[in-house]
Design a protein around this motif. Sequence first.
Motif, PDB file in Angstrom:
ATOM      1  N   VAL A 151       0.855  -1.187   0.000  1.00 51.05           N
ATOM      2  CA  VAL A 151       0.000   0.000   0.000  1.00 51.05           C
ATOM      3  C   VAL A 151       0.890   1.236   0.000  1.00 51.05           C
ATOM      4  CG1 VAL A 151      -1.891  -1.167   1.195  1.00 51.05           C
ATOM      5  CG2 VAL A 151      -0.179   0.073   2.523  1.00 51.05           C
ATOM      6  N   CYS A 152       0.358   2.314  -0.555  1.00 49.74           N
ATOM      7  CA  CYS A 152       1.136   3.536  -0.721  1.00 49.74           C
ATOM      8  C   CYS A 152       1.054   4.409   0.528  1.00 49.74           C
ATOM      9  CB  CYS A 152       0.607   4.303  -1.930  1.00 49.74           C
ATOM     10  SG  CYS A 152       1.697   5.649  -2.452  1.00 49.74           S
ATOM     11  N   VAL A 170       9.128  -1.378   4.749  1.00 51.79           N
ATOM     12  CA  VAL A 170       8.768  -0.045   4.243  1.00 51.79           C
ATOM     13  C   VAL A 170       9.834   0.362   3.236  1.00 51.79           C
ATOM     14  CG1 VAL A 170       8.303   2.361   4.817  1.00 51.79           C
ATOM     15  CG2 VAL A 170       7.704   0.549   6.447  1.00 51.79           C
ATOM     16  N   ASP A 171       9.422   0.617   2.005  1.00 51.16           N
ATOM     17  CA  ASP A 171      10.352   0.954   0.936  1.00 51.16           C
ATOM     18  C   ASP A 171      10.050   2.333   0.372  1.00 51.16           C
ATOM     19  OD1 ASP A 171      11.720  -1.526   0.895  1.00 51.16           O
ATOM     20  OD2 ASP A 171      10.091  -2.433  -0.253  1.00 51.16           O
ATOM     21  N   PRO A 172      11.074   3.028  -0.090  1.00 54.15           N
ATOM     22  CA  PRO A 172      10.818   4.225  -0.888  1.00 54.15           C
ATOM     23  C   PRO A 172      10.340   3.799  -2.271  1.00 54.15           C
ATOM     24  CG  PRO A 172      13.137   3.704  -0.948  1.00 54.15           C
ATOM     25  CD  PRO A 172      12.501   2.700  -0.018  1.00 54.15           C
ATOM     26  N   CYS A 207       0.917   3.594  -6.565  1.00 58.11           N
ATOM     27  CA  CYS A 207       1.063   4.981  -6.118  1.00 58.11           C
ATOM     28  C   CYS A 207       0.571   5.990  -7.143  1.00 58.11           C
ATOM     29  CB  CYS A 207       2.531   5.266  -5.790  1.00 58.11           C
ATOM     30  SG  CYS A 207       3.028   4.656  -4.159  1.00 58.11           S
ATOM     31  N   PHE A 208       0.000   5.525  -8.250  1.00 59.07           N
ATOM     32  CA  PHE A 208      -0.428   6.471  -9.273  1.00 59.07           C
ATOM     33  C   PHE A 208      -1.796   7.079  -8.983  1.00 59.07           C
ATOM     34  CE2 PHE A 208       2.952   5.019 -12.094  1.00 59.07           C
ATOM     35  CZ  PHE A 208       3.299   6.229 -12.664  1.00 59.07           C
ATOM     36  N   GLY A 209      -2.334   6.836  -7.803  1.00 53.38           N
ATOM     37  CA  GLY A 209      -3.583   7.477  -7.429  1.00 53.38           C
ATOM     38  C   GLY A 209      -3.303   8.775  -6.703  1.00 53.38           C
ATOM     39  N   ASP A 210      -3.926   8.942  -5.541  1.00 50.87           N
ATOM     40  CA  ASP A 210      -3.828  10.195  -4.810  1.00 50.87           C
ATOM     41  C   ASP A 210      -2.407  10.510  -4.371  1.00 50.87           C
ATOM     42  OD1 ASP A 210      -6.523  10.425  -5.128  1.00 50.87           O
ATOM     43  OD2 ASP A 210      -7.022   9.586  -3.163  1.00 50.87           O
ATOM     44  N   CYS A 211      -1.630   9.490  -3.986  1.00 49.74           N
ATOM     45  CA  CYS A 211      -0.277   9.737  -3.474  1.00 49.74           C
ATOM     46  C   CYS A 211       0.593  10.424  -4.520  1.00 49.74           C
ATOM     47  CB  CYS A 211       0.370   8.423  -3.043  1.00 49.74           C
ATOM     48  SG  CYS A 211      -0.405   7.630  -1.629  1.00 49.74           S
ATOM     49  N   PHE A 212       0.607   9.892  -5.720  1.00 51.10           N
ATOM     50  CA  PHE A 212       1.465  10.441  -6.766  1.00 51.10           C
ATOM     51  C   PHE A 212       1.003  11.833  -7.179  1.00 51.10           C
ATOM     52  CE2 PHE A 212       2.511  10.708 -11.390  1.00 51.10           C
ATOM     53  CZ  PHE A 212       3.881  10.885 -11.230  1.00 51.10           C
ATOM     54  N   ALA A 213      -0.297  11.981  -7.357  1.00 49.50           N
ATOM     55  CA  ALA A 213      -0.819  13.294  -7.744  1.00 49.50           C
ATOM     56  C   ALA A 213      -0.479  14.339  -6.692  1.00 49.50           C
ATOM     57  CB  ALA A 213      -2.321  13.209  -7.962  1.00 49.50           C
ATOM     58  N   ALA A 214      -0.595  13.978  -5.426  1.00 52.30           N
ATOM     59  CA  ALA A 214      -0.283  14.919  -4.353  1.00 52.30           C
ATOM     60  C   ALA A 214       1.206  15.255  -4.323  1.00 52.30           C
ATOM     61  CB  ALA A 214      -0.734  14.341  -3.012  1.00 52.30           C
ATOM     62  N   GLY A 264      14.159  13.300  -1.254  1.00 52.30           N
ATOM     63  CA  GLY A 264      13.173  13.610  -0.232  1.00 52.30           C
ATOM     64  C   GLY A 264      12.168  12.513   0.037  1.00 52.30           C
ATOM     65  N   VAL A 265      12.240  11.422  -0.688  1.00 56.94           N
ATOM     66  CA  VAL A 265      11.339  10.272  -0.527  1.00 56.94           C
ATOM     67  C   VAL A 265       9.874  10.734  -0.456  1.00 56.94           C
ATOM     68  CG1 VAL A 265      11.021   8.062   0.638  1.00 56.94           C
ATOM     69  CG2 VAL A 265      13.186   9.266   0.868  1.00 56.94           C
ATOM     70  N   PRO A 266       9.355  11.311  -1.537  1.00 59.96           N
ATOM     71  CA  PRO A 266       7.963  11.778  -1.507  1.00 59.96           C
ATOM     72  C   PRO A 266       6.938  10.650  -1.541  1.00 59.96           C
ATOM     73  CG  PRO A 266       8.871  12.053  -3.705  1.00 59.96           C
ATOM     74  CD  PRO A 266      10.005  11.600  -2.831  1.00 59.96           C
ATOM     75  N   LEU A 267       7.375   9.445  -1.905  1.00 62.48           N
ATOM     76  CA  LEU A 267       6.458   8.312  -2.004  1.00 62.48           C
ATOM     77  C   LEU A 267       7.060   7.107  -1.291  1.00 62.48           C
ATOM     78  CD1 LEU A 267       5.561   8.694  -5.776  1.00 62.48           C
ATOM     79  CD2 LEU A 267       4.025   9.173  -3.862  1.00 62.48           C
ATOM     80  N   ARG A 268       6.227   6.420  -0.514  1.00 61.46           N
ATOM     81  CA  ARG A 268       6.666   5.210   0.182  1.00 61.46           C
ATOM     82  C   ARG A 268       5.706   4.074  -0.139  1.00 61.46           C
ATOM     83  NH1 ARG A 268       7.001   5.746   6.272  1.00 61.46           N
ATOM     84  NH2 ARG A 268       4.946   6.685   5.981  1.00 61.46           N
ATOM     85  N   TRP A 269       6.225   2.856  -0.044  1.00 61.94           N
ATOM     86  CA  TRP A 269       5.439   1.654  -0.342  1.00 61.94           C
ATOM     87  C   TRP A 269       5.643   0.685   0.803  1.00 61.94           C
ATOM     88  CZ3 TRP A 269       1.620   1.005  -3.476  1.00 61.94           C
ATOM     89  CH2 TRP A 269       1.227  -0.262  -3.912  1.00 61.94           C
ATOM     90  N   ARG A 270       4.557   0.294   1.475  1.00 68.02           N
ATOM     91  CA  ARG A 270       4.648  -0.595   2.630  1.00 68.02           C
ATOM     92  C   ARG A 270       4.168  -1.990   2.249  1.00 68.02           C
ATOM     93  NH1 ARG A 270       1.728   1.333   7.607  1.00 68.02           N
ATOM     94  NH2 ARG A 270       0.051   1.929   6.176  1.00 68.02           N
ATOM     95  N   GLN A 271       4.985  -2.983   2.590  1.00 66.14           N
ATOM     96  CA  GLN A 271       4.716  -4.381   2.248  1.00 66.14           C
ATOM     97  C   GLN A 271       4.084  -5.097   3.448  1.00 66.14           C
ATOM     98  OE1 GLN A 271       5.575  -5.369  -0.827  1.00 66.14           O
ATOM     99  NE2 GLN A 271       7.265  -4.070  -1.485  1.00 66.14           N
TER     100      GLN A 271
END
Length: 319
Positions: A151-152, A170-172, A207-214, A264-271
């Motif tokens: 999940v993003c 937790v990954d960038p 992450c191409f939903g709200d996270c990426f757009a934000a 700046g790690v604007p996006l993270r992905w949690r496994q």
Amino acid sequence: MELELRHLRVICTVADTGSVTKAAARLGLAQPALTAQLNRIERALGGTLFERDRRGSRPTPLGELVLARARMLLPAVSELREEAARLANSAGEDTAHYRIGATNGPMLGGLMHHLGAARPQARISPQSSWSADELTELVAAGRLDYALVGVCGESAPPVAAGVRWRLLAVDPVFVLLPEDHPLADKDEVELSDLAEARWSATPGDGCFGDCFAAACARAGFAPRDLYETDVVSCVDLVRSGDAIALCQPTFREMPGVIPVPIAGVPLRWRQFIGWHSGGQSPDEVARLAGHALSAYADVLARSPRYTDWLAGHPGFGMS
């Protein structure tokens, strides 16, 4: 007379030998007895199965039909008996069955490897899906035992009755660039430097939903065209320079493309690993999570660039 498997064997033997006499010899019967039995079989089936003359026995159209079915049924019954015998003789052996679903991520193959090494007699049935929601529903319905999903950002994993989750890592999120891209040799890239890029993505959750757009909005731009396609085509678009893509830092190295960290790690992905609370014991969940983490460690060993990145970024990697 009820048709039995032994009658099908008689029909196949007559067809294989081309003669009632030769078939009788192979079956250890007297020729008159086999002829009488064949006549009874033909009466039960309602027609002649073989044209018989001094040149031998040749199947009639009805005989060809019966033969075709018999040649399918006899091996199937034999295989059934062998499998039943193996199962009956395996009392006390490991007969566990693991049904494991996964979205696009680095751990499924390695998890299967480590689980198979630990329990070589167990059955493992993998299932892939683009949708974490779909896999969660399958776990809730008892059709999967475990699910590996991502999940993003701080988003929660999908919610379903009885399904529990454990955080694994937790990954960038990195960006996948063609190797001849002007930024490909950088230690990291600013997201704003990619404002004019076209993007490629695989379908499903990501992450191409709200996270990426934000994240793009915070960087001062709105992303351009998005090509949604399968993984191979996505990589091909990046390699050809027609697009760039977000990727997990454990992305397996491929010729022509390079995963690069985003500043700046604007996006993270949690496994996460998920299971149904009513179906798995705590010890079993702990073992499966351990195998998943071992698989993750294997991936890190093949990803020196990400391993170096982790050394300077505490709080990421295995939880």
